[in-house]
Design a protein around this motif. Structure first.
Motif, PDB file in Angstrom:
ATOM      1  N   UNK A 169      20.588  -1.753 -21.545  1.00 60.17           N
ATOM      2  CA  UNK A 169      20.279  -2.722 -20.557  1.00 60.17           C
ATOM      3  C   UNK A 169      19.627  -3.434 -21.749  1.00 60.17           C
ATOM      4  N   UNK A 170      19.925  -5.102 -21.245  1.00 59.22           N
ATOM      5  CA  UNK A 170      19.034  -6.123 -22.510  1.00 59.22           C
ATOM      6  C   UNK A 170      17.893  -6.263 -21.965  1.00 59.22           C
ATOM      7  N   UNK A 171      16.960  -6.720 -23.437  1.00 60.66           N
ATOM      8  CA  UNK A 171      16.183  -8.184 -22.906  1.00 60.66           C
ATOM      9  C   UNK A 171      17.413  -9.254 -22.798  1.00 60.66           C
ATOM     10  N   UNK A 172      16.533 -10.553 -22.382  1.00 60.20           N
ATOM     11  CA  UNK A 172      16.630 -12.096 -22.333  1.00 60.20           C
ATOM     12  C   UNK A 172      17.329 -12.981 -21.058  1.00 60.20           C
ATOM     13  N   UNK A 202      11.781 -10.925 -20.190  1.00 66.02           N
ATOM     14  CA  UNK A 202      12.652 -10.026 -19.710  1.00 66.02           C
ATOM     15  C   UNK A 202      12.527  -9.281 -17.912  1.00 66.02           C
ATOM     16  N   UNK A 203      14.061  -8.930 -17.496  1.00 68.78           N
ATOM     17  CA  UNK A 203      14.425  -8.200 -15.759  1.00 68.78           C
ATOM     18  C   UNK A 203      13.365  -7.436 -16.443  1.00 68.78           C
ATOM     19  N   UNK A 258      11.418  -7.949 -11.429  1.00 69.14           N
ATOM     20  CA  UNK A 258      10.413  -9.042 -11.570  1.00 69.14           C
ATOM     21  C   UNK A 258      10.384  -9.519 -13.232  1.00 69.14           C
ATOM     22  N   UNK A 259      11.079 -10.513 -13.065  1.00 69.35           N
ATOM     23  CA  UNK A 259      10.810 -11.361 -14.613  1.00 69.35           C
ATOM     24  C   UNK A 259       9.834 -11.394 -15.143  1.00 69.35           C
ATOM     25  N   UNK A 260       9.721 -11.034 -16.358  1.00 67.20           N
ATOM     26  CA  UNK A 260       8.361 -11.711 -17.514  1.00 67.20           C
ATOM     27  C   UNK A 260       8.775 -11.968 -18.726  1.00 67.20           C
ATOM     28  N   UNK A 261       7.295 -12.259 -18.999  1.00 70.78           N
ATOM     29  CA  UNK A 261       7.611 -13.025 -20.698  1.00 70.78           C
ATOM     30  C   UNK A 261       6.827 -12.129 -21.488  1.00 70.78           C
ATOM     31  N   UNK A 262       7.710 -11.546 -22.294  1.00 62.77           N
ATOM     32  CA  UNK A 262       6.805 -10.878 -23.351  1.00 62.77           C
ATOM     33  C   UNK A 262       6.407 -11.259 -24.685  1.00 62.77           C
ATOM     34  N   UNK A 263       5.718 -10.603 -24.814  1.00 66.67           N
ATOM     35  CA  UNK A 263       5.596 -11.272 -26.665  1.00 66.67           C
ATOM     36  C   UNK A 263       6.549 -10.592 -27.746  1.00 66.67           C
ATOM     37  N   UNK A 264       7.848 -10.241 -28.686  1.00 64.65           N
ATOM     38  CA  UNK A 264       7.862 -10.349 -28.931  1.00 64.65           C
ATOM     39  C   UNK A 264       6.891  -9.120 -29.784  1.00 64.65           C
TER      40      UNK A 264
END
Length: 204
Positions: A25-28, A172-173, A179-185
């Motif tokens: 399961x990948x990010x993106x 990130x799903x 939920x769709x979330x935006x994460x700081x790398x």
């Protein structure tokens, strides 16, 4: 946690008996793929359905998954034919969207024109809604950065990915709440991109 001592069970309609499943399961914004091997051509009358992995009472469900019907491979195994099937998580829908827009045009001195001025969070919100998402969190993106958005029949997921990369973030799903979330790398307990979740199961 997900990785408990139980053998994971894999569930998808039409693939009740399988020989193996491999799922990373990948990010993106690209869909993750479960590769399932079965001793028969699966009855894929439900090409879009929920894929689940259970661990005893624990587990994770992925709604709106799709079988890649154009890519069912047949190989000969020791006991007869083995069929390989790809199942995409629901991000497969993100690949077909289209959006137009013209945001954050610059005047020659580099300042942003007031007309069409939107910060990174606002642009991400427009793009996510264009992707058909309404349950999301973009708060990790900055409110003082104004990425250029010049979209003509552009794919909103690809444009979102570009904005996130510009801002040092990743889409990130979240499999726990869909939920769709935006994460700081690289902030917090961010896991590496490739091993967000991994399931492997061999049935002998």
């Amino acid at each position: 946690g997900l990785m408990s001592a139980y053998e994971p069970e894999f569930i998808f309609p039409g693939l009740e008996s399988y020989q193996s499943v491999d799922f990373v399961y990948n990010r993106g914004v690209m869909p993750s793929v479960a590769l399932v091997k079965a001793p028969y051509i699966p009855r894929l009358d439900v090409p879009i359905s929920t894929m689940a992995f259970t661990f005893g009472n624990d587990g994770v469900r992925f709604v709106d998954c799709a079988v890649n019907r154009t890519h069912i491979r047949q190989d000969m195994g020791p006991d007869g034919p083995v069929y390989s099937v790809q199942i995409f998580d629901r991000r497969w829908r993100w690949l077909s969207g289209s959006i137009d827009g013209d945001y954050n045009r610059r005047i020659p001195d580099g300042a942003v024109l007031e007309f069409g001025k939107k910060n990174a969070q606002e642009l991400a919100t427009i793009l996510l809604e264009g992707m058909g998402e309404f349950n999301f969190n973009v708060s990790a993106l900055p409110t003082d950065v104004y990425p250029r958005g010049k979209w003509k029949s552009a794919n909103p997921a690809i444009e979102l990915d570009k904005i996130c990369k510009q801002c040092g973030c990743v889409v990130v799903l979240d499999p726990n709440d869909d939920k769709v979330k935006i994460h700081q790398v690289g902030v917090g307990n961010d896991l590496p991109d490739t091993d967000f979740l991994r399931f492997e199961r061999q049935m002998i």
